[in-house]
Design a protein around this motif. Structure first.
Motif: not given
Length: 555
Positions: A271-285, A347-361
């Motif tokens: 149904v979406n005309q496009n596909v959203y791809l996200q690449v994460k370098n989890t070490d370099q954030l 409601n035709i959407f792409h989902i971004n799972n965006p968390l990088a990290n959580t700061e302790a302070s």
């Protein structure tokens, strides 16, 4: 002079000319046999001596509207009315015959209007039924594929202000048996909701994952042998998914592939005309994205770094007080991305799972934000509190000190809450869907496997005891009925789901307003309310997970 002879019958009933009342309703047709050697001048009909019809031409037939007559008197017994037919010949001679009748009129409850049919080829049966708040059946109708409108009426006496519940019940074919999906709307009044106008939205098979079409694409060029960085690639949207971090590149897996599952809207892949791809370098954030047209995702297409860009992506943070960083459950943030107004409205959407990290302070949450889209919707969940709102994430969230718990016994949910009565919509989710998916015992009836899902919404401001409707005989052979009869819905000791949720919508103040603004026209909540807050209780194995509504009415 000889008076005419006359007798009559009421169409659709048996008996006439006797002392036992005949039960009639709404509109009745009187077929009259009157004869006289001189000829008949007219026949007349009377109810309790009040003339209600006349015919002067054979064959004699009089139609009477009795919808305005009261069914019962002050004693709550059916009122006896006298239906009398007079026949008058051309000489003025009259003969009469009469019959006791009881009038039991059907009261219209609600009309459900269907759009141009978007036929689900897996649909076996579709019923809509109304019940009293005690669960007793008031009316039921089977919906056929050609129906454009269904009106439920009842012979039970129900006032404009008396509440009842409405259930949509669908049975689908599935390769492992069948799927039953139900949605019940409680606390409806005739005075506040006369019709529901359904919409045609993209709808996927009930056995959603079984009708996925997975395609595998190679990943090339992401991993540098001189680094130990871990690369994760994912794709998630309205009608596609890579299943989270389904592909990765690391020193142990320098080359990999991504499997993207597309879900079939009955022949309309993507149904979406496009596909959203996200690449994460989890070490370099760091993160980047690609928005690929569905037409390029063909066999032998490779996912390479040159397809991705970090333009318009910024590192943001939000504050959420009182986060217990010792817990494994950090806040869950999801950002829904919309490319244009049409996608947003549908409601035709792409989902971004965006968390990088959580700061302790300071309990700050860092996340990546893609600023290249037309519109946004945000979901933030922490423990059993959830907030959804239009737009990008806020800079801070205060949460709520709401709480809710529930018990289930003898077909009734007892809800105990501490919400300062700010909520007004309650939702109960019942399902064995994840039991079937996670190796648990499937629902079985007459040797058939299957799954069920049932969502119930109710007025949570004014109700703490929510009773399930009695299942009509038309549904007794459905696969979920064994679970219903045993009252074993979603027992906490297995994988099943049972969730009670209490919801507050900004710009609405009552359940009645919710019925008018959301349910009546089958509207998407975020087009009416900018903020939706809720607290939920889920005692199952998946007790930290939120159970999404599954039905087209309760979205």
């Amino acid at each position: 002079m000889v008076a005419p002879t006359v007798d009559f019958s009421i169409a659709g009933s048996s008996g006439s000319g006797n002392s036992e009342p005949i039960v009639v309703s709404n509109q009745i047709q009187i077929n009259i046999n009157a004869q006289d050697a001189e000829g008949i001048a007219k026949v007349e009909a009377f109810i309790d001596n009040e003339k209600v019809g006349e015919d002067t031409t054979a064959p004699y037939q009089i139609t009477i509207d009795v919808s305005g007559y009261a069914s019962k008197g002050v004693t709550s017994k059916l009122t006896d009315y006298v239906l009398r037919i007079d026949a008058t010949d051309t000489s003025g001679n009259t003969s009469s015959t009469d019959q006791l009748i009881n009038i039991v009129n059907e009261t219209p409850l609600i009309t459900i209007n269907f759009p141009g049919q978007n036929i689900n080829p897996e649909l076996i049966e579709f019923y809509i039924f109304a019940s009293t708040m005690d669960g007793e059946l008031l009316s039921i109708a089977k919906v056929e594929p050609t129906d454009t409108s269904i009106t439920l009426s009842t012979t039970a006496e129900i006032s404009d202000e008396e509440e009842y519940m409405l259930t949509f019940a669908e049975k689908f074919a599935a390769f492992y048996g069948e799927t039953n999906e139900l949605a019940t709307i409680q606390n409806i009044k005739r005075s506040s909701l006369q019709e529901i106008n359904l919409k045609t939205n993209p709808r996927f098979p009930s056995n959603f994952f079984d009708r996925a079409f997975p395609e595998e694409f190679p990943i090339e060029g992401f991993w540098d042998e001189n680094t130990t960085d871990f690369i994760a690639l994912e794709a998630n949207g309205f009608d596609y998914s890579s299943g989270g971090n389904a592909c990765s590149c690391s020193p142990t897996t320098p080359e990999n592939s991504i499997i993207i599952s597309r879900y079939d809207d009955y022949g309309n892949l993507y149904v979406n005309q496009n596909v959203y791809l996200q690449v994460k370098n989890t070490d370099q954030l760091i993160t980047s994205y690609a928005l690929l047209n569905k037409d390029v995702l063909v066999d032998n297409f490779s996912i390479t770094p040159d397809l991705f860009s970090d333009e318009g992506i910024t590192l943001e943070n939000l504050e959420y007080p009182n986060i217990d960083l010792a817990l494994s459950n950090h806040p869950i943030l999801s950002i829904y991305l919309y490319e244009n107004e049409s996608d947003y409205s549908n409601n035709i959407f792409h989902i971004n799972n965006p968390l990088a990290n959580t700061e302790a302070s300071g309990a700050k949450i860092n996340y990546w934000l893609n600023n290249n889209f037309y519109a946004y919707r945000t979901e933030l969940q922490y423990l059993k509190y959830r907030i959804e709102h239009t737009g990008k994430p806020n800079q801070s969230y205060n949460g709520r000190d709401w709480s809710v718990s529930h018990t289930f016994e003898n077909g009734t949910f007892m809800v105990d809450k501490n919400t300062a009565n700010e909520d007004f919509v309650g939702r109960i989710a019942l399902s064995d869907f994840f039991s079937r998916r996670s190796g648990g015992q499937a629902t079985v009836l007459n040797g058939r496997d299957g799954t069920y899902r049932w969502n119930i919404v109710f007025d949570s401001q004014n109700n703490s005891a929510i009773k399930l409707p009695v299942i009509p005989v038309e549904l007794e052979e459905w696969v979920f009925n064994d679970t219903y009869n045993n009252l074993s819905f979603a027992s906490p000791e297995d994988y099943d789901q049972r969730q009670v949720e209490l919801i507050r919508y900004v710009n609405m103040d009552s359940f009645e307003e919710y019925l008018q603004k959301i349910i009546k026209d089958n509207e998407k909540w975020y087009l009416i309310s900018p903020v939706k807050e809720s607290v939920y209780d889920n005692p199952s194995f998946w007790n930290q997970n939120y159970v999404y509504p599954n039905h087209f009415l309760i979205n």
